[in-house]
Design a protein around this motif. Structure first.
Motif, PDB file in Angstrom:
ATOM      1  N   LEU A  74      -8.326  -1.835   4.617  1.00  9.74           N
ATOM      2  CA  LEU A  74      -8.265  -3.091   5.350  1.00  9.74           C
ATOM      3  C   LEU A  74      -6.984  -3.860   5.044  1.00  9.74           C
ATOM      4  O   LEU A  74      -6.336  -4.402   5.949  1.00  9.74           O
ATOM      5  N   ALA A 129      -4.056  -4.609   7.749  1.00 10.27           N
ATOM      6  CA  ALA A 129      -3.633  -5.992   8.010  1.00 10.27           C
ATOM      7  C   ALA A 129      -2.125  -6.132   7.800  1.00 10.27           C
ATOM      8  O   ALA A 129      -1.439  -6.816   8.573  1.00 10.27           O
ATOM      9  N   THR A 131       0.628  -7.211  10.635  1.00  8.72           N
ATOM     10  CA  THR A 131       1.516  -8.353  10.373  1.00  8.72           C
ATOM     11  C   THR A 131       2.974  -7.954  10.523  1.00  8.72           C
ATOM     12  O   THR A 131       3.772  -8.668  11.146  1.00  8.72           O
TER      13      THR A 131
END
Length: 504
Positions: free
Chosen positions: A14, A18, A22
């Motif tokens: 995760l 992420a 980003t």
């Protein structure tokens, strides 16, 4: 403990995902602003997406189409088939047996003990009325591989009868042949170093494998087979148009047995193999495409009917797998199949020196194969030409951009002493007006690191985030070697003999 590892892996995935999202948002926003300011218009946006590779994008789309095609046929309960004209004929190799340990008289044609692992019984998922499963011989070419040959033989023995395993020791000066003999498999020991292609040619001829088996599995001595490999290969060979089943390579991940450099190489290769296989080769081996230019020589199966037509050991080539693949396409022997259910685990180089030698051999072998076969009118050669153009162009631009970034970095850090050098100041001002150091750093590093973050999420290995910081310099080495070996392929001739890398 299992729950803790599961939670840790999930959190790693995760966090890495992420981070990838980003970075992509930041890179895309920055890059689109740069393109808009440059005034390139649509061409600028096209070049922006090409930062990830035109072939990668093309074959990813084709791979998605293949997934849809396979899903439709699975829902209908049918196996997708295609039709290719196959060549006819027979090519024979030459060699002599020097040792056959553990094999019954008559070699491959002799009767194997009842109940062997390769007996003709329906595999899981096969009906009793289906054709009998393909009988496959395993060939393991080796040169001074005493440290790893036992593992390759053991993995093969779990899936095949020992009478169907053939080790060819190519002038080994260590215990390679003895280890194979004690395992009870067939052994062919060559006194002169012929190279991998020459060794394959010798063992196939000596035991007449292309006549006594339906297919031949070529297995590297540092490779181990997944438990589902044989079932997956036989399933693909059920399509009579399949000439070769390309193995699905997975980097062996044993971090405790490697130095930092060794772990870095394995992590880089894991990312590279994932992209090439899932995002390129999966689409290239769709039944409507059949444009894969490599059947990897580490663990792949050739149908005997096709193998008899292939010139395995032509002069002047350093490796055999590109040439054998081109032979399949050139002689229209059938199509190449690949699925993730034919996995095998390959050992990557332990040192950077061996990595450089291996990549040099691979890229030189590719260009030598192009030199030998040239291009002929075909869909295969059309997409091969697109790939060659992209490799040359991207490698050149990557190296030029990296040198430009290095020049700007030196000018920024050194300041006046460097900029006072004749022409250096004017060149620095001109370059930074169009490509400031931040733009160069973002353009070179972030797209590459985004892929690393995705691999971290998929593999759930947090260490990849560290190793990924050093992947870009390895990419530069790959690009340099890809360009360096082009003239060598037309000026140098090699005999294919091999030397053993450092193990452990």
């Amino acid at each position: 403990m299992r729950i803790a590892r599961f939670i840790g892996g999930l959190l790693t995935g995760l966090v890495a995902l992420a981070l990838a999202v980003t970075l992509f948002v930041y890179w895309f926003d920055f890059a689109t602003d740069m393109v808009a300011a440059s005034g390139f218009g649509p061409w600028g946006y096209a070049l922006l997406w090409l930062a990830f590779g035109a072939n990668l994008l093309l074959w990813t789309v084709m791979g998605l189409a293949r997934l849809g095609d396979d899903a439709v046929h699975a829902a209908l309960g049918r196996t997708p088939r295609s039709r290719y004209r196959k060549g006819r004929g027979r090519s024979r190799a030459r060699g002599r047996v020097l040792a056959a340990a553990g094999a019954p008289a008559g070699g491959a044609g002799a009767e194997a003990p009842a109940g062997g692992a390769d007996d003709a019984v329906p595999a899981p998922g096969e009906a009793a009325g289906d054709p009998p499963p393909a009988r496959i011989a395993v060939v393991i070419p080796a040169h001074n591989e005493e440290q790893v040959i036992g593992g390759a033989i053991s993995s093969a023995l779990e899936l095949f009868d020992r009478w169907d395993i053939y080790v060819v020791s190519d002038s080994s000066g260590d215990a390679t042949a003895g280890i194979a003999a004690r395992a009870g498999v067939n052994v062919l020991e060559l006194m002169k170093n012929r190279g991998k292609a020459g060794a394959l040619e010798a063992v196939i001829e000596e035991f007449d494998l292309a006549s006594n088996y339906d297919g031949v599995l070529i297995l590297d001595a540092d490779t181990t087979l997944d438990a589902g490999y044989v079932e997956g290969a036989r399933r693909q060979l059920r399509d009579p148009d399949v000439a070769a089943v390309a193995g699905f390579v997975v980097s062996e991940w044993k971090p405790r047995e490697r130095t930092f450099v060794g772990r870095l190489i394995s992590a880089y290769r894991d990312r590279l193999y994932f992209m090439l296989q899932y995002l390129m080769r999966f689409g290239q081996t769709w039944r409507f495409a059949n444009t894969s230019f490599i059947v990897p020589g580490f663990a792949s199966v050739y149908r005997s009917e096709a193998l008899r037509e292939i010139d395995i050991n032509p002069r002047g080539l350093v490796i055999e797998d590109f040439n054998m693949t081109f032979e399949v396409h050139r002689k229209r022997l059938g199509r190449i199949s690949m699925n993730p259910d034919t996995k095998a685990y390959s050992q990557d180089p332990f040192t950077f020196a061996d990595y450089r030698k291996q990549v040099t051999r691979w890229t030189l072998g590719f260009w030598q194969t192009v030199r030998r076969h040239k291009l002929w009118p075909s869909v295969f050669c059309f997409f091969l030409a697109l790939y060659i153009i992209e490799v040359v162009l991207v490698s050149f631009l990557l190296l030029v951009t990296a040198l430009t970034a290095g020049f700007v970095l030196v000018g920024t850090v050194a300041g006046e002493p460097f900029l006072g050098v004749p022409f250096a100041g004017d060149l620095f001002a001109g370059v930074t007006a169009f490509l400031p150091l931040v733009a160069l750093a973002i353009g070179l590093f972030i797209p590459d690191y985004m892929l690393t973050c995705l691999m971290t999420a998929i593999r759930r290995r947090p260490s990849y985030l560290l190793y990924g910081l050093l992947f870009f310099p390895i990419r530069l080495v790959d690009s340099y070697l890809a360009l360096k070996t082009i003239p060598q392929a037309w000026t140098a001739r090699t005999d294919g003999t091999w030397t053993s890398p450092v193990r452990g």
